[in-house]
Design a protein around this motif. Structure first.
Motif, PDB file in Angstrom:
ATOM      1  N   MET A 138      27.482  57.782  20.865  1.00 31.43           N
ATOM      2  CA  MET A 138      28.852  58.277  20.747  1.00 31.43           C
ATOM      3  C   MET A 138      29.868  57.279  21.289  1.00 31.43           C
ATOM      4  O   MET A 138      31.037  57.328  20.941  1.00 31.43           O
ATOM      5  N   GLN A 139      29.417  56.342  22.138  1.00 28.00           N
ATOM      6  CA  GLN A 139      30.314  55.329  22.675  1.00 28.00           C
ATOM      7  C   GLN A 139      30.403  54.086  21.798  1.00 28.00           C
ATOM      8  O   GLN A 139      31.374  53.342  21.869  1.00 28.00           O
ATOM      9  N   GLN A 140      29.393  53.845  20.964  1.00 30.47           N
ATOM     10  CA  GLN A 140      29.314  52.591  20.228  1.00 30.47           C
ATOM     11  C   GLN A 140      29.395  52.747  18.706  1.00 30.47           C
ATOM     12  O   GLN A 140      29.589  51.753  17.998  1.00 30.47           O
ATOM     13  N   ALA A 141      29.250  53.939  18.201  1.00 32.56           N
ATOM     14  CA  ALA A 141      29.185  54.117  16.752  1.00 32.56           C
ATOM     15  C   ALA A 141      30.497  53.800  16.058  1.00 32.56           C
ATOM     16  O   ALA A 141      30.509  53.267  14.946  1.00 32.56           O
ATOM     17  N   ARG A 142      31.631  54.107  16.686  1.00 31.70           N
ATOM     18  CA  ARG A 142      32.927  53.937  16.039  1.00 31.70           C
ATOM     19  C   ARG A 142      33.153  52.500  15.574  1.00 31.70           C
ATOM     20  O   ARG A 142      33.570  52.258  14.436  1.00 31.70           O
ATOM     21  N   SER A 143      32.875  51.519  16.424  1.00 32.09           N
ATOM     22  CA  SER A 143      33.134  50.127  16.049  1.00 32.09           C
ATOM     23  C   SER A 143      32.256  49.702  14.878  1.00 32.09           C
ATOM     24  O   SER A 143      32.693  48.942  13.999  1.00 32.09           O
ATOM     25  N   LEU A 144      31.024  50.176  14.838  1.00 34.59           N
ATOM     26  CA  LEU A 144      30.136  49.847  13.724  1.00 34.59           C
ATOM     27  C   LEU A 144      30.617  50.497  12.429  1.00 34.59           C
ATOM     28  O   LEU A 144      30.649  49.862  11.371  1.00 34.59           O
ATOM     29  N   LEU A 145      30.996  51.746  12.500  1.00 34.10           N
ATOM     30  CA  LEU A 145      31.488  52.442  11.315  1.00 34.10           C
ATOM     31  C   LEU A 145      32.756  51.776  10.780  1.00 34.10           C
ATOM     32  O   LEU A 145      32.931  51.624   9.564  1.00 34.10           O
ATOM     33  N   ASP A 146      33.629  51.354  11.683  1.00 30.45           N
ATOM     34  CA  ASP A 146      34.858  50.678  11.272  1.00 30.45           C
ATOM     35  C   ASP A 146      34.563  49.351  10.581  1.00 30.45           C
ATOM     36  O   ASP A 146      35.359  48.881   9.744  1.00 30.45           O
ATOM     37  N   ALA A 147      33.419  48.742  10.931  1.00 33.03           N
ATOM     38  CA  ALA A 147      33.020  47.477  10.316  1.00 33.03           C
ATOM     39  C   ALA A 147      32.256  47.688   9.004  1.00 33.03           C
ATOM     40  O   ALA A 147      31.790  46.717   8.395  1.00 33.03           O
ATOM     41  N   GLY A 148      32.103  48.942   8.599  1.00 33.39           N
ATOM     42  CA  GLY A 148      31.411  49.241   7.349  1.00 33.39           C
ATOM     43  C   GLY A 148      29.914  49.400   7.483  1.00 33.39           C
ATOM     44  O   GLY A 148      29.207  49.479   6.472  1.00 33.39           O
ATOM     45  N   VAL A 149      29.426  49.466   8.720  1.00 34.89           N
ATOM     46  CA  VAL A 149      27.992  49.642   8.959  1.00 34.89           C
ATOM     47  C   VAL A 149      27.676  51.133   8.973  1.00 34.89           C
ATOM     48  O   VAL A 149      28.398  51.929   9.593  1.00 34.89           O
ATOM     49  N   ARG A 150      26.613  51.513   8.310  1.00 33.36           N
ATOM     50  CA  ARG A 150      26.182  52.913   8.349  1.00 33.36           C
ATOM     51  C   ARG A 150      25.284  53.120   9.576  1.00 33.36           C
ATOM     52  O   ARG A 150      24.602  52.183  10.022  1.00 33.36           O
ATOM     53  N   VAL A 151      25.296  54.326  10.121  1.00 28.71           N
ATOM     54  CA  VAL A 151      24.653  54.596  11.409  1.00 28.71           C
ATOM     55  C   VAL A 151      23.769  55.832  11.312  1.00 28.71           C
ATOM     56  O   VAL A 151      24.175  56.850  10.735  1.00 28.71           O
ATOM     57  N   ILE A 152      22.578  55.722  11.888  1.00 29.65           N
ATOM     58  CA  ILE A 152      21.708  56.880  12.086  1.00 29.65           C
ATOM     59  C   ILE A 152      21.416  56.979  13.575  1.00 29.65           C
ATOM     60  O   ILE A 152      20.879  56.041  14.181  1.00 29.65           O
ATOM     61  N   ASP A 153      21.779  58.092  14.175  1.00 22.76           N
ATOM     62  CA  ASP A 153      21.560  58.317  15.604  1.00 22.76           C
ATOM     63  C   ASP A 153      20.348  59.213  15.792  1.00 22.76           C
ATOM     64  O   ASP A 153      20.329  60.353  15.334  1.00 22.76           O
ATOM     65  N   LEU A 154      19.317  58.694  16.470  1.00 23.35           N
ATOM     66  CA  LEU A 154      18.111  59.469  16.717  1.00 23.35           C
ATOM     67  C   LEU A 154      18.242  60.368  17.936  1.00 23.35           C
ATOM     68  O   LEU A 154      17.358  61.182  18.206  1.00 23.35           O
ATOM     69  N   ALA A 155      19.305  60.201  18.704  1.00 20.70           N
ATOM     70  CA  ALA A 155      19.565  61.089  19.833  1.00 20.70           C
ATOM     71  C   ALA A 155      20.422  62.264  19.368  1.00 20.70           C
ATOM     72  O   ALA A 155      20.583  62.494  18.165  1.00 20.70           O
ATOM     73  N   ALA A 156      20.994  62.987  20.316  1.00 18.99           N
ATOM     74  CA  ALA A 156      21.627  64.269  19.993  1.00 18.99           C
ATOM     75  C   ALA A 156      23.142  64.219  19.913  1.00 18.99           C
ATOM     76  O   ALA A 156      23.784  65.259  19.767  1.00 18.99           O
TER      77      ALA A 156
END
Length: 342
Positions: free
Chosen positions: A81-99
C-alpha cells in the motif's frame, strides 16, 4: 516476454513465485528485491534454485521496477500500500499477495490489521483476484488483490451452493486446518518444530483477520450478508489447507451434479467423484483446489471438503494464474505441475 519483478523475495511465497515463474515460459524475471539481503545471490539463500536463477537480491530503492510489465508484492501486510502507487503511475501492473487491497471497507481493514491504510484511494481500484469468480475483471485490472489461503479454500468450497441458492446463509461453518508455512518464514515460537510438531490446535476462534475477507467474498456472490463461523487450526504439516465446510440445505438438489457443472470449465479446480475424501498431499506443489461434496445420512446438512496447497493455489500459483489472465495467456500456463508424492 512479460518482464516481471518480485518485491520481497526471501519468504516462502517469494521463493514459490520464483520457482513457478522459472518454468512458465512466457516470463522474464528481471528483479527480486530484499533490503536486508541485497547483493546475496538468490540461489545462495535458496539452494533449490541453483542452476536455474542467476539473479542476486537487489535493494528495492535501486531496482528499476518501473521497467517491469508487472510487479508481484510478496511482502508482509502494509508494504504494497506504500509502494504500489508509484508503480501504477509508471504503467506497471501490480499483484499484491498480502492483504493490503483485499477488503473494500478501509475502516474494516484497519480494524483487523491494526494499522492505518496508506493508499485508501487504491482500494476501490483493486480487483479481488479469485479467478473462478472475477476472471473478466482481472483481465483488465491494473491492481489485483491476491486472495488469502484460507479464503481461497473456503470460498471455492461454498461458491456453487451459494450461487445455486440451495443453502441457508445465516449459519455457515468453516472448520479449517493449515500447515505452518502459512505463518510465513519469520521466526516465531509457535511455529518452531518442538512447538508445532506432534501437535494440533485451534487459534483465532474469537476472530481471525481472514474472516472479513471470506464474508465479503461470499456476501458478494450471495447478494446479501452471510453468517459465518470460521475456526482455523494449526497442524504439523509444512504445506496444505484442509477446509471442512458445513451448510444447511433448504432445497433438494443433486449436489454432485451441481459441483461438477459449476466447475466444469475451471482450469484449477478439481471436483472429485462422489464419496471421495481429498487429501492435502494430493495438491502439494500444485495450483489446484480439489474438493468433494457429501450429504451425510441423506440429511439436510451438506459437507464440502476443500484442499489446497497454501503456498500455491493459496498464494504464488494463484498470483500467476491472475497474471496469465491479465496478459491474455492461457489461465493455467506454467501451472500444470504434477503434485508431489510422497
Amino acid at each position: 516476454m512479460i518482464k516481471v519483478g518480485i518485491v520481497g523475495g526471501t519468504g516462502y511465497t517469494g521463493v514459490e513465485l520464483i520457482r513457478l515463474l522459472l518454468g512458465h515460459g512466457g516470463v522474464e524475471l528481471t528483479a527480486v528485491t530484499s533490503r536486508k539481503e541485497a547483493g546475496m545471490p538468490v540461489a545462495e539463500m535458496f539452494p533449490s534454485l541453483r542452476g536455474f536463477v542467476d539473479l542476486a537480491f537487489s535493494d528495492p530503492e535501486s531496482s528499476d521496477l518501473n521497467r517491469c510489465d508487472l510487479v508481484f508484492f510478496a511482502t508482509p501486510n502494509g508494504i504494497a500500500m506504500q509502494q504500489a502507487r508509484s508503480l501504477l503511475d509508471a504503467g506497471v501492473r501490480v499483484i499484491d499477495l498480502a492483504a493490503d487491497f483485499r477488503i473494500s471497507d478501509v475502516q474494516e481493514w484497519e480494524k483487523w490489521y491494526g494499522m492505518s491504510h496508506a493508499s485508501p484511494e487504491l482500494v476501490a481500484q483493486a480487483v479481488y483476484g479469485l479467478p473462478e469468480v472475477n476472471a473478466e475483471a482481472i483481465r483488465s485490472a491494473r491492481l489485483v488483490a491476491n486472495p488469502g489461503c484460507y479464503p481461497t479454500a473456503v470460498q471455492l468450497g461454498f461458491l456453487p451452493l451459494i450461487k445455486a441458492g440451495v443453502i441457508e446463509l445465516d449459519s455457515l461453518i468453516a472448520d479449517c486446518k493449515s500447515g505452518v508455512s502459512g505463518a510465513g518464514r519469520k521466526a516465531e515460537v509457535h511455529t518452531l518444530f518442538p512447538e508445532a510438531g506432534d501437535n494440533f490446535k485451534a487459534y483465532g476462534v474469537s476472530g481471525h483477520r481472514h474472516l472479513p475477507e471470506i464474508r465479503q467474498g461470499l456476501s458478494r456472490v450471495a447478494g446479501q450478508s452471510v453468517g459465518l463461523t470460521f475456526v482455523p487450526h494449526l497442524t504439523p504439516l509444512i504445506r496444505g489447507i484442509h477446509a471442512t465446510l458445513y451448510a444447511r440445505l433448504k432445497s433438494d438438489v443433486d449436489l454432485q451434479g451441481l459441483y461438477e457443472q459449476h466447475y466444469k470449465e475451471a482450469a484449477c479446480v478439481d471436483v472429485l467423484p462422489k464419496g471421495s475424501h481429498p487429501e492435502t498431499r494430493s495438491v502439494r506443489g500444485a495450483n489446484v483446489c480439489r474438493m468433494a461434496v457429501h450429504r451425510p445420512q441423506a440429511g439436510d446438512t451438506v459437507v464440502v471438503l476443500s484442499v489446497i496447497d497454501n503456498l500455491v493455489k493459496g498464494a504464488a500459483g494463484q498470483a500467476i494464474q491472475n497474471m496469465n489472465l491479465m496478459f491474455g495467456l492461457p489461465e493455467s500456463q506454467g501451472l500444470r505441475q504434477v503434485p508431489l508424492l510422497p
